[in-house]
Design an enzyme around this catalytic site. Structure first.
Site, PDB file in Angstrom:
ATOM      1  N   GLU A 189       0.116  -1.266  15.544  1.00  0.00           N
ATOM      2  CA  GLU A 189       0.579  -2.624  15.265  1.00  0.00           C
ATOM      3  C   GLU A 189       2.071  -2.822  15.527  1.00  0.00           C
ATOM      4  O   GLU A 189       2.562  -3.961  15.495  1.00  0.00           O
ATOM      5  CB  GLU A 189       0.274  -2.990  13.803  1.00  0.00           C
ATOM      6  CG  GLU A 189      -1.196  -3.182  13.507  1.00  0.00           C
ATOM      7  CD  GLU A 189      -1.919  -1.905  13.104  1.00  0.00           C
ATOM      8  OE1 GLU A 189      -3.029  -1.980  12.538  1.00  0.00           O
ATOM      9  OE2 GLU A 189      -1.370  -0.790  13.349  1.00  0.00           O
ATOM     10  N   LYS A 207      -1.882  10.525  -7.254  1.00  0.00           N
ATOM     11  CA  LYS A 207      -1.351   9.922  -8.479  1.00  0.00           C
ATOM     12  C   LYS A 207      -1.765  10.774  -9.671  1.00  0.00           C
ATOM     13  O   LYS A 207      -2.917  10.767 -10.094  1.00  0.00           O
ATOM     14  CB  LYS A 207      -1.860   8.492  -8.623  1.00  0.00           C
ATOM     15  CG  LYS A 207      -1.420   7.600  -7.457  1.00  0.00           C
ATOM     16  CD  LYS A 207      -2.122   6.269  -7.444  1.00  0.00           C
ATOM     17  CE  LYS A 207      -1.721   5.461  -6.214  1.00  0.00           C
ATOM     18  NZ  LYS A 207      -2.452   4.190  -6.074  1.00  0.00           N
ATOM     19  N   THR A 255      -6.852   0.004  16.885  1.00  0.00           N
ATOM     20  CA  THR A 255      -6.538   0.962  15.829  1.00  0.00           C
ATOM     21  C   THR A 255      -7.659   1.991  15.737  1.00  0.00           C
ATOM     22  O   THR A 255      -8.733   1.814  16.314  1.00  0.00           O
ATOM     23  CB  THR A 255      -6.379   0.251  14.477  1.00  0.00           C
ATOM     24  OG1 THR A 255      -7.636  -0.366  14.137  1.00  0.00           O
ATOM     25  CG2 THR A 255      -5.304  -0.815  14.554  1.00  0.00           C
ATOM     26  N   TRP A 290       3.717   9.954  -8.723  1.00  0.00           N
ATOM     27  CA  TRP A 290       3.231  10.120  -7.359  1.00  0.00           C
ATOM     28  C   TRP A 290       3.618  11.489  -6.814  1.00  0.00           C
ATOM     29  O   TRP A 290       4.745  11.960  -6.983  1.00  0.00           O
ATOM     30  CB  TRP A 290       3.824   9.049  -6.447  1.00  0.00           C
ATOM     31  CG  TRP A 290       3.240   7.679  -6.644  1.00  0.00           C
ATOM     32  CD1 TRP A 290       2.215   7.339  -7.481  1.00  0.00           C
ATOM     33  CD2 TRP A 290       3.652   6.478  -6.007  1.00  0.00           C
ATOM     34  NE1 TRP A 290       1.950   6.006  -7.408  1.00  0.00           N
ATOM     35  CE2 TRP A 290       2.828   5.445  -6.501  1.00  0.00           C
ATOM     36  CE3 TRP A 290       4.626   6.163  -5.070  1.00  0.00           C
ATOM     37  CZ2 TRP A 290       2.950   4.121  -6.089  1.00  0.00           C
ATOM     38  CZ3 TRP A 290       4.747   4.845  -4.649  1.00  0.00           C
ATOM     39  CH2 TRP A 290       3.926   3.836  -5.147  1.00  0.00           C
TER      40      TRP A 290
END
Length: 537
Positions: free
Chosen positions: A330, A436, A185, A441
């Site tokens: 992943e 936020k 990653t 959101w």
């Protein structure tokens, strides 16, 4: 009397053997460092892959051992893809754009025994090799050169090494659950994590990539793979091209718009894959040229959300279908692909354009779910939640870690998303990047998509900045388009009627450059720190 079926292992060597047997003369094209174009075919790629597998075996590399590559998209790298994994070793592709400390960590953590690298990375290897004690052999991917040999003690050369391999190499029988490749990653928080794929997971993933409801790849395609081969195995496309026997075009180091446009025409490219920033360069070159896109009819875009304005230009001006894909290291990486359903055939042009902005539906082999803050599964298609995934090619344990990466059998992606009644998933934001404000959101992805559609803006990043009343408010950082001078008031006005009034950014800041990390993503955590006090008054 009961019947039975043959049980043949799903291995990467079976992919290249198939391509060599049934598509032997199909071209594989590679742009080289010296500016030349090398043309091979699938039969030769299999032969040379076997030779490099044999050569590595003679060096003493053993089954399951990691062999690293630090290279761009070219012929030798393709031969290593199949040769390393096909022999039972693990092909560990490394991003050359990583910081030196991360590169050292990854090589040592993987315990790589051999590192193959291209000539432009010789200064990097010359500097870092002493910090990689597990590496027994460094191999420069090119012909022997005495000057280069002096830079690294014991340096070997690919073109010499492959000659030591046996041309009649026989691929070993492997368990399909044997490890095949290793990718790390980007490591934006803490050290990078390794994800080790198996032959089985890779073949199943590749079979999905070629499907009509996925990338729809066939033997009639000429595929330009711009997405780096060090980035999640180039989205599985080298394997997919071998399965179908498609023509494969590898562009090397030159990824500017003019170079890509030239190779698209020269190689009659019908299908291409890359990240949005690459296609922005291609569009710029197209705008300055009267060539058009030739045979190109579709492109897969991943790595970041493709701005709707870019999709519209490809579609309306050049007849190129832009197909969103979503995934991560992943997930091998395909998690979803945006291919419409039968019911969508009668959508208006505007409705279809909106549908195409979503990240798409999961193919067979992948399941998605959303959960709320309390861990309960969300079934309302209007509600956002934390995106979780499971399937045949999804990580279970990170490399070298005993603790599972899963929560109740699901992998948490770190994304906030919605999933509609037809299974179309839309990434609203990274959980760590969502803004936020006043308990609501705001999607940074949506704000950035609007910003880059402004004619004066070439790149944008929306971040949440602390606010004394609303917890956070959006601040927009923009990079000017060529010969443009973005005006803050004009850009803020541009958001009118595109988002709710309370979602419009509080400030617009023009920056000279938009810094990106080794995987092409903007490190927003650094921007949030830098501008943390901007709205404190």
């Amino acid at each position: 009397m009961s019947g039975s079926m043959m049980d043949m292992p799903l291995t990467i060597s079976s992919l290249i053997k198939h391509a060599a047997q049934y598509h032997p003369e199909t071209e594989v094209v590679s742009a080289e460092l010296d500016g030349s174009v090398q043309t091979s075919n699938w039969k030769t790629v299999e032969l040379r892959s076997g030779q490099i597998a044999s050569a590595l075996t003679k060096l003493g590399v053993t089954s399951g051992q990691r062999v690293a590559t630090i290279a761009m998209n070219n012929m030798r790298h393709l031969e290593l893809y199949f040769g390393i994994s096909g022999a039972g070793f693990v092909c560990h592709t490394i991003n050359p754009r990583l910081f030196p400390e991360q590169l050292i960590y990854i090589v040592n953590h993987a315990e790589d025994e051999v590192v193959f690298f291209e000539a432009p990375f010789l200064p990097l290897i010359a500097k870092l090799h002493v910090k990689m004690p597990n590496v027994k052999y460094f191999v420069l991917m090119g012909p022997k050169n005495e000057e280069q040999a002096a830079a690294v003690p014991g340096l070997m050369f690919y073109d010499e090494l492959i000659k030591t391999g046996y041309e009649g190499y026989v691929w070993p029988d492997l368990d399909e659950r044997h490890p095949s490749s290793l990718c790390y990653t980007s490591g934006t928080t803490g050290n990078p994590k390794g994800v080790q794929y198996t032959h089985r997971s890779t073949v199943l993933h590749s079979l999905t990539v070629i499907a009509p409801d996925s990338c729809s790849i066939s033997a009639r395609d000429s595929m330009l793979v711009v997405v780096p081969m060090f980035h999640v195995n180039a989205w599985g496309l080298p394997y997919a091209s071998a399965i179908t026997g498609a023509k494969l075009v590898l562009p090397g180091f030159k990824l500017d718009g003019d170079s890509l446009l030239e190779i698209i025409h020269d190689q009659a490219v019908s299908f291409a894959a890359g990240v949005p920033t690459i296609w922005a360069g291609l569009l710029s070159s197209l705008a300055a040229s009267d060539k058009g896109v030739g045979a190109l009819n579709r492109t897969i875009v991943g790595g970041a959300a493709c701005p709707p304005s870019m999709m519209a230009i490809f579609r309306d001006q050049y007849g190129v279908d832009v197909i969103h894909g979503w995934g991560m290291t992943e997930t091998s990486p395909i998690g979803t692909i945006n291919q419409p359903l039968k019911k969508h055939e009668n959508l208006s042009k505007e409705q279809m354009a909106t549908l195409r902005t979503h990240q798409g539906r999961p193919p067979y082999g992948v399941q998605l779910q959303l959960v709320d803050d309390d861990g309960f599964v969300i079934t309302d298609p209007q509600k956002q939640g934390a995106l979780q995934i499971r399937g045949h090619w999804i990580v279970d344990h990170y490399f070298g870690q005993e603790q599972s990466a899963l929560e109740n059998g699901w992998f948490d992606t770190g994304d906030i998303a919605t999933i509609d009644q037809d299974g179309f998933m839309t990434i609203c934001d990274r959980a760590k990047d969502v803004i936020k404000s006043g308990g609501e959101w705001i999607s940074s992805v949506e704000l950035e998509g609007i910003a880059v559609s402004h004619p004066d803006v070439s790149d944008a990043a929306a971040i949440g900045v602390p606010h004394p009343q609303w917890d956070e408010r959006p601040v927009l950082l923009v990079k000017a388009a060529e010969d443009a001078s973005p005006d803050e008031a004009d850009i803020l006005t541009y958001f009118t009627d595109k988002v709710a009034k309370w979602q419009i950014p509080d400030r617009v800041i023009v920056v000279e450059d938009m810094v990106r990390n080794a995987t092409g993503k903007i490190p927003k955590q650094d921007l949030r720190k830098k501008y943390a006090g901007l709205l404190s008054d």
